[in-house]
Design an enzyme around this catalytic site. Structure first.
Site, PDB file in Angstrom:
ATOM      1  N   ALA A 138       0.856  -1.185   0.000  1.00 37.02           N
ATOM      2  CA  ALA A 138       0.000   0.000   0.000  1.00 37.02           C
ATOM      3  C   ALA A 138       0.888   1.229   0.000  1.00 37.02           C
ATOM      4  CB  ALA A 138      -0.912   0.008   1.219  1.00 37.02           C
ATOM      5  N   ALA A 140       0.447   5.400   0.258  1.00 33.25           N
ATOM      6  CA  ALA A 140      -0.471   6.517   0.482  1.00 33.25           C
ATOM      7  C   ALA A 140       0.279   7.840   0.362  1.00 33.25           C
ATOM      8  CB  ALA A 140      -1.125   6.381   1.854  1.00 33.25           C
ATOM      9  N   SER A 141      -0.377   8.924   0.775  1.00 39.58           N
ATOM     10  CA  SER A 141       0.193  10.252   0.553  1.00 39.58           C
ATOM     11  C   SER A 141       1.404  10.532   1.428  1.00 39.58           C
ATOM     12  CB  SER A 141      -0.873  11.317   0.819  1.00 39.58           C
ATOM     13  OG  SER A 141      -1.408  11.180   2.119  1.00 39.58           O
ATOM     14  N   ILE A 142       1.456   9.936   2.610  1.00 39.45           N
ATOM     15  CA  ILE A 142       2.546  10.221   3.538  1.00 39.45           C
ATOM     16  C   ILE A 142       3.480   9.032   3.707  1.00 39.45           C
ATOM     17  CG2 ILE A 142       3.017  10.577   6.004  1.00 39.45           C
ATOM     18  CD1 ILE A 142       0.840  12.596   6.092  1.00 39.45           C
ATOM     19  N   GLN A 144       4.147   4.395   3.107  1.00 39.61           N
ATOM     20  CA  GLN A 144       3.760   3.141   2.469  1.00 39.61           C
ATOM     21  C   GLN A 144       4.084   1.986   3.407  1.00 39.61           C
ATOM     22  OE1 GLN A 144       6.071   3.473  -1.163  1.00 39.61           O
ATOM     23  NE2 GLN A 144       7.589   2.006  -0.459  1.00 39.61           N
ATOM     24  N   VAL A 145       3.452   0.833   3.149  1.00 39.18           N
ATOM     25  CA  VAL A 145       3.539  -0.308   4.060  1.00 39.18           C
ATOM     26  C   VAL A 145       4.181  -1.495   3.354  1.00 39.18           C
ATOM     27  CG1 VAL A 145       2.217  -1.925   5.479  1.00 39.18           C
ATOM     28  CG2 VAL A 145       1.499   0.475   5.318  1.00 39.18           C
ATOM     29  N   LYS A 160       5.523   0.305   8.314  1.00 39.01           N
ATOM     30  CA  LYS A 160       5.062   1.557   7.707  1.00 39.01           C
ATOM     31  C   LYS A 160       6.211   2.553   7.687  1.00 39.01           C
ATOM     32  CE  LYS A 160       1.243   4.895   7.959  1.00 39.01           C
ATOM     33  NZ  LYS A 160      -0.036   5.220   8.654  1.00 39.01           N
ATOM     34  N   ASP A 295     -11.661   7.060  11.044  1.00 45.01           N
ATOM     35  CA  ASP A 295     -11.514   6.848   9.599  1.00 45.01           C
ATOM     36  C   ASP A 295     -11.782   5.377   9.269  1.00 45.01           C
ATOM     37  OD1 ASP A 295     -11.067   7.852   7.074  1.00 45.01           O
ATOM     38  OD2 ASP A 295      -8.902   7.541   7.126  1.00 45.01           O
TER      39      ASP A 295
END
Length: 514
Positions: A138, A140-142, A144-145, A160, A295
């Protein structure tokens, strides 16, 4: 002059790029309309930015205009859009809905950069820590994993990692955001109601916290402690020795995304039961703990083989103090029982609505919210819609924005959407009723009174050692010459009353010691 150009020049370029992209994607008209920009302002602006049709970024045509523009501009803008989607009180309900469509599936950074980040954060080479370290699953904007195997324990973990130099990139973009906010307020004074500068300041604070993964790890750990005894709900364990500011390691969880109902049904899971559990778990977190996952969308929830709900990503969490939780529960329970007058009274007791307003008129307005909703079939009864209408009415009665309740409303919208994706006929109120009533019984009944009394006595026991000194000071004050002869008896009476209270507290404290 040169220094000014060096500081402002890059931001001017970033502003031009944003304007060009918003113009090309059709987002500019949407934002100007939401800001209430008059035609004498919007028309010239549309003409001036017409060249943006040639140089602006195209974005994903499948997204709504504003989400399309933000997604094209990159990570900082995506994160800003995601945060704004939680603040319909600031940007308006329509724009908030658009921004919930933001995609957060960005190209991953390289394995080489990921390995370097782990080494720099944990002071060891990746091979020393993990026997396996796989490509990202994954991005994302800030951050990744990456999946990995802990060499010491042999168990699978999720690592992460913040994007390289993401802090520097965000600092640049935030400087541009501040400039854009000032320009918005200058171009169209009506935009001030959207509070663009306050929005940017809020965003800056949120991102500053997300740039330190130790804070997310701490939130995940606290959340895990709260829900450890809740059946059917699990949170990954944070592995603190393998976590730092830019790297966070947690236990790996396997499951089917809750956003894949067909796959869940094929695996034998009860979709109707899952829908009810998602609603109840969310309310339990908000009411019982005052600390909830804010969220809980499909991407952050998985279903384990045994049916457990697995929560991921703790970057956005909500908090409510005990008093606010009580008011919120009473409001929900009042609606459940169609006791609109009690719902109105709670708003006045909480100070949400000014005391000079008419409680009966307010109760009548609340009835206009509840009755149409309860008159529909189960598949159309929406707690999120009720809360949205409630905030509209309370605003007309002079209620100031309650930020914590806005986040709660947004969370409810997301959770309700997840439940309805599993069971379109989910009865939200039927699922919520038992949780709210149990919480009210435990927190407003005799058990709650005993608990509150015990807490008061414990507080007195902590200040007990200071009571003799306090009593002596009050006696000296009571015997001192009165500086205002106009009200000597009243002032001395108050001092003697305080002294009596102190002595009474002292007696309670002494009793507690035996």
């Amino acid at each position: 002059m040169l220094r000014f150009l060096l500081e402002v020049g890059p931001n001017l370029w970033r502003l031009a790029r944003v304007a060009a992209t918003f113009r090309k994607t059709g987002a500019m008209e949407r934002v100007l309309d939401a800001a209430g920009a008059p035609r004498r302002v919007s028309t010239p602006l549309m003409i001036i930015t017409a060249p943006g049709l040639l140089v602006g970024m195209r974005g994903d045509p499948s997204l709504p205009p504003v989400a399309r523009a933000i997604n094209a501009l990159g990570p900082a803008y995506i994160k800003l859009g995601q945060i704004l989607s939680t603040r319909p009180d600031v940007i308006g309900a329509d724009l908030a809905v658009d921004m919930r469509n933001l995609q957060d599936k960005l190209p991953p950074f390289s394995m080489q950069e990921a390995r370097r980040a782990v080494r720099d954060a944990l002071d060891r080479e990746v091979e020393e820590i993990f026997s396996e370290f796989g490509p990202p699953v994954a991005a994302a904007s800030i951050a990744q994993v990456h999946p990995a195997i802990d060499r010491e324990t042999g168990r699978k973990v999720a690592v992460k990692i913040l994007r390289p130099e993401i802090e520097k990139q965000f600092r640049k973009d935030i400087a541009a955001f501040h400039m854009i906010a000032r320009v918005m307020e200058w171009v169209t004074p009506q935009a001030k109601r959207l509070r663009p500068r306050a929005v940017v300041a809020h965003f800056e604070g949120v991102v500053a916290q997300e740039m330190d993964l130790r804070l997310e790890a701490s939130a995940a750990s606290e959340f895990a402690d709260n829900v450890k005894d809740d059946p059917g709900f699990k949170v990954p364990e944070i592995i603190w020795p393998l976590s730092a500011r830019r790297v966070m390691t947690a236990s790996w969880v396997e499951g089917i995304s809750i956003g894949e109902p067909e796959a869940l049904a094929a695996a034998g899971h009860d979709l109707v039961g899952l829908a009810e559990r998602v609603i109840q778990i969310f309310l339990l977190q908000a009411l019982r703990d005052g600390f909830w996952h804010a969220d809980m969308h499909q991407g952050n929830l998985k279903i384990a083989a045994n049916g457990d709900i697995l929560a991921l990503d703790f970057g956005i969490m909500g908090r409510l103090d005990r008093v606010t939780r009580r008011y919120y529960a009473e409001i929900l329970l009042g609606f459940l029982r169609k006791d609109y007058h009690r719902v109105a009274e709670v708003h006045f007791e909480a100070g949400y609505v000014p005391a000079d307003r008419d409680v009966d008129q307010f109760a009548q307005a609340l009835r206009s919210i509840g009755e149409p909703i309860f008159g529909q079939d189960a598949s159309r009864i929406s707690m999120a819609r009720l809360l949205a209408h409630l905030f509209e009415v309370t605003e007309r009665f002079g209620m100031e924005t309650q930020t914590q309740l806005i986040l709660l409303q947004r969370s409810m919208v997301v959770v309700e959407g997840v439940a309805r994706s599993l069971d379109p006929n989910a009865n939200i109120w039927s699922a919520a009723g038992p949780v709210v009533e149990d919480w009210m019984r435990d927190n407003l009944g005799p058990k709650a009174m005993l608990r509150d009394t015990a807490e008061t006595l414990r507080a007195l026991s902590r200040i007990g050692p200071r009571l003799p000194e306090l009593a002596q000071r009050l006696v000296r004050l009571a015997e001192a010459p009165e500086p205002k002869p106009a009200q000597p008896q009243k002032s001395r009476a108050l001092l003697w009353l305080a002294l009596g209270a102190a002595l009474g507290a002292g007696a309670v404290w002494a009793a507690l010691q035996h």
